[in-house]
Every structure is written in structure tokens, then in C-alpha cells.
Design a protein around this motif. Structure first.
Motif, PDB file in Angstrom:
ATOM      1  N   THR A 102      65.735  57.675  64.734  1.00 40.45           N
ATOM      2  CA  THR A 102      64.698  59.021  64.467  1.00 40.45           C
ATOM      3  C   THR A 102      65.477  59.836  63.483  1.00 40.45           C
ATOM      4  N   THR A 103      66.465  59.808  63.084  1.00 35.32           N
ATOM      5  CA  THR A 103      66.790  60.721  61.949  1.00 35.32           C
ATOM      6  C   THR A 103      66.326  60.589  60.590  1.00 35.32           C
ATOM      7  N   PRO A 104      65.417  61.164  59.989  1.00 38.08           N
ATOM      8  CA  PRO A 104      64.646  61.069  58.612  1.00 38.08           C
ATOM      9  C   PRO A 104      65.866  60.849  57.703  1.00 38.08           C
ATOM     10  N   SER A 105      65.592  59.972  56.517  1.00 37.22           N
ATOM     11  CA  SER A 105      66.210  60.249  55.458  1.00 37.22           C
ATOM     12  C   SER A 105      65.978  61.062  54.581  1.00 37.22           C
ATOM     13  N   ARG A 106      66.792  61.526  53.605  1.00 40.60           N
ATOM     14  CA  ARG A 106      66.658  62.655  52.788  1.00 40.60           C
ATOM     15  C   ARG A 106      67.185  62.590  51.523  1.00 40.60           C
ATOM     16  N   MET A 107      66.225  62.906  50.474  1.00 43.44           N
ATOM     17  CA  MET A 107      66.779  62.987  49.130  1.00 43.44           C
ATOM     18  C   MET A 107      66.645  61.493  48.428  1.00 43.44           C
ATOM     19  N   VAL A 108      66.149  60.531  49.003  1.00 41.18           N
ATOM     20  CA  VAL A 108      66.001  59.166  48.503  1.00 41.18           C
ATOM     21  C   VAL A 108      64.482  58.890  48.367  1.00 41.18           C
ATOM     22  N   GLY A 109      63.560  59.786  48.570  1.00 46.06           N
ATOM     23  CA  GLY A 109      62.158  59.444  48.103  1.00 46.06           C
ATOM     24  C   GLY A 109      61.506  58.918  49.662  1.00 46.06           C
ATOM     25  N   VAL A 110      60.305  58.840  49.241  1.00 41.81           N
ATOM     26  CA  VAL A 110      59.158  58.587  50.291  1.00 41.81           C
ATOM     27  C   VAL A 110      59.033  56.717  50.583  1.00 41.81           C
ATOM     28  N   ILE A 111      59.459  56.115  49.683  1.00 42.89           N
ATOM     29  CA  ILE A 111      59.503  54.656  49.758  1.00 42.89           C
ATOM     30  C   ILE A 111      60.561  54.174  50.964  1.00 42.89           C
ATOM     31  N   PRO A 112      61.898  54.720  50.550  1.00 37.78           N
ATOM     32  CA  PRO A 112      62.930  54.274  51.743  1.00 37.78           C
ATOM     33  C   PRO A 112      62.340  54.731  53.125  1.00 37.78           C
ATOM     34  N   GLU A 113      61.779  56.160  53.065  1.00 39.00           N
ATOM     35  CA  GLU A 113      61.696  56.328  54.396  1.00 39.00           C
ATOM     36  C   GLU A 113      60.391  55.510  55.006  1.00 39.00           C
ATOM     37  N   THR A 114      59.520  55.095  54.320  1.00 34.01           N
ATOM     38  CA  THR A 114      58.505  54.101  54.703  1.00 34.01           C
ATOM     39  C   THR A 114      59.163  52.807  55.251  1.00 34.01           C
ATOM     40  N   VAL A 115      59.971  52.296  54.318  1.00 36.55           N
ATOM     41  CA  VAL A 115      60.917  51.125  54.884  1.00 36.55           C
ATOM     42  C   VAL A 115      61.651  51.464  56.257  1.00 36.55           C
ATOM     43  N   ARG A 116      62.055  52.588  56.351  1.00 38.39           N
ATOM     44  CA  ARG A 116      62.930  52.923  57.471  1.00 38.39           C
ATOM     45  C   ARG A 116      61.987  52.980  58.808  1.00 38.39           C
ATOM     46  N   THR A 117      60.649  53.279  58.761  1.00 36.59           N
ATOM     47  CA  THR A 117      59.894  53.273  59.656  1.00 36.59           C
ATOM     48  C   THR A 117      58.803  52.005  59.937  1.00 36.59           C
ATOM     49  N   TRP A 118      59.286  50.936  58.933  1.00 35.23           N
ATOM     50  CA  TRP A 118      58.409  49.946  59.073  1.00 35.23           C
ATOM     51  C   TRP A 118      58.707  49.084  60.326  1.00 35.23           C
ATOM     52  N   PRO A 119      57.752  48.599  60.900  1.00 39.24           N
ATOM     53  CA  PRO A 119      57.901  47.544  61.988  1.00 39.24           C
ATOM     54  C   PRO A 119      59.045  46.565  61.726  1.00 39.24           C
TER      55      PRO A 119
END
Length: 262
Positions: A102-119
Motif C-alpha cells: 500500500t505504500t506509494p512510491s514517491r519522486m520516481v515518476g508515474v511509470i514505476p507507480e504503475t508497475v508497482r500496482t500492476w497485477p
């Protein structure tokens, strides 16, 4: 009046085709640092970029991204922005601890955050410098990330080095290249106390001091002296190179150009 979007127009196919032209190979392991805005107008946004990356890697490839959460840190060192000193103890007492789900990523951009939440994505355990991965090697890369080793030998970077991964800088510079930090753990340098929320309250850990200071210069010299593939992906300038090569070069460069007292 609304402004007309400026190009280039980028699609999932654009990303995969250009990555293949750059030299990304099916089945390889790719540590990707990225900027969505650098690509142009992306049809489908970060989802299309991740799809394009996965298409280029194929079902046997593994995509790895940094999913750092540096905000899980001591408010006394916050500078962007700082917070009032009278808030510090309350922040330390109430900050939620790291949860890889559940902890979101920060300051690395939206693409890594999209990977983090990918199935199917897996994420490593360090509360501040985690990595997320998709693909057959994801579990091997993300497992065993020691919570007192941000980017050293007990982090995914060392596993990526052993597995022969390559680094893709997609619209970002060498100051974003986390691989260089692995070299910092192998040369003399200072230690630092790191504060963060833990499962049982506020904790303080002694860690190797890390800094991206002069990484842009390091990258310039690395690219001058070692093989780095460069090419466009949409409007972005992309660079592709072996992670182990970058770490070995940084181990030689940093003590000469950026010595740090122990």
C-alpha cells in the motif's frame, strides 16, 4: 483556450518498436528509470508505456523499477518542503510504517507507480528504497532486501548485477541511475543514522551514506569511455547499458572524483 497537445504521438506499439530498435532483447532483465512527460503525448499514458516495455521484453523478460518512498523518513531532514519543528514528534509518532502493498512510491515518476500496482508485481522490503518487478525473475530480484541496506549488496541492485541486467534510462539522466549507488557501498565512505517509522514505532538505523551528487558527471564520463546505446523513444532520449559495467566504472571513478571521508 485549451492548448493543442504537442507531439510526438506515442503509443504502446511506438514504445515496443523503438525499444527493440534500441536493442532491448526478449527475455532480458531491464532496470528502467523513466519520465513519462519526456516521451511526448502518450496514448494510454503510463499504462501504455508499461505495456510497451513488457511487449519488448516478452513473456520471459523481467521489468524492474525503483519504487522509493523517501517520505518515510525523519521530518528533521525534510527540505522540499520543510515542516515546522514543533510537528516533528507528532509526525514520528503517527507516520504509518512501510507496507509493500500500500505504500506509494514517491519522486520516481508515474511509470514505476504503475508497475508497482500492476497485477503480479512484487516489491522488495526496504522501507525507503524498494524496487518492484514483473516477470519470471521478479521473486529472485525482490526477495531478501535487507531493511538496513538501502542500495548495497543485500539489495535488488546486487541481484540485478549478478543476473546480467541492463539499465534503461528513458528520458532521464544519469542522476537517476540507482546502479551507481551500489558502487558507494564498495568504496570507503561515511555512515549515517537514518530515522523512519517501523512496525513497533520510530526506529533509527545506521546505514551507508548515499548521494547522487556528481552522478551526471560520472555518467558523462561513463558514456564517453564505455559502450552505451542511445536512441529516441518518442520524444525521449533513451540510453541502454549493462548494470554491472556501470557499477564497475563508478567504483573506479568515485574515489578519484568524489572522495568521501569515512
Amino acid at each position: 483556450m485549451p492548448t493543442t497537445p504537442t507531439g510526438p504521438l506515442v503509443t504502446r506499439g511506438t514504445v515496443s518498436d523503438r525499444l527493440r530498435a534500441l536493442g532491448v532483447e526478449p527475455g532480458e532483465i531491464l532496470l528502467t528509470h523513466s519520465s513519462l512527460s519526456s516521451l511526448g503525448w502518450v496514448c494510454g499514458g503510463p499504462v501504455a508505456v508499461v505495456q510497451g516495455l513488457l511487449d519488448a521484453l516478452g513473456p520471459d523478460g523481467t521489468l524492474v523499477v525503483p519504487t522509493q518512498s523517501g517520505d518515510l523518513s525523519d521530518p528533521a531532514v525534510w527540505r522540499d518542503p520543510p515542516v515546522p519543528e514543533e510537528w516533528w514528534e507528532t509526525i514520528r509518532a503517527t507516520m504509518p510504517p512501510y507496507d509493500p502493498r500500500t505504500t506509494p512510491s514517491r519522486m520516481v515518476g508515474v511509470i514505476p507507480e504503475t508497475v508497482r500496482t500492476w497485477p503480479g508485481a512484487l516489491r522488495s522490503a526496504h522501507p525507503q528504497t524498494s524496487f518492484a518487478a514483473l516477470g519470471p525473475h521478479a521473486a529472485e530480484i525482490t526477495a531478501g532486501h535487507a531493511t538496513d541496506c538501502r542500495l548495497g549488496g543485500a539489495s535488488p541492485l546486487a541481484r540485478l548485477e549478478r543476473l546480467g541486467a541492463r539499465v534503461l534510462l528513458l528520458g532521464v539522466g544519469y542522476d537517476s541511475c540507482t546502479a551507481f549507488h551500489l558502487a558507494e557501498y564498495r568504496i570507503p565512505g561515511p555512515l549515517v543514522e537514518v530515522g523512519r517509522p517501523g512496525p513497533y514505532g520510530w526506529e533509527r538505523i545506521i546505514e551507508v551514506s548515499i548521494s547522487s551528487d556528481r552522478f551526471a558527471e560520472l555518467g558523462h564520463d561513463f558514456e564517453r569511455d564505455r559502450p552505451v546505446v542511445r536512441g529516441p523513444v518518442g520524444g525521449a532520449d533513451a540510453r541502454l547499458f549493462p548494470l554491472a559495467d556501470a557499477v564497475a566504472y563508478a567504483e573506479r571513478w568515485l574515489p578519484v572524483h568524489r572522495p568521501r571521508a569515512e
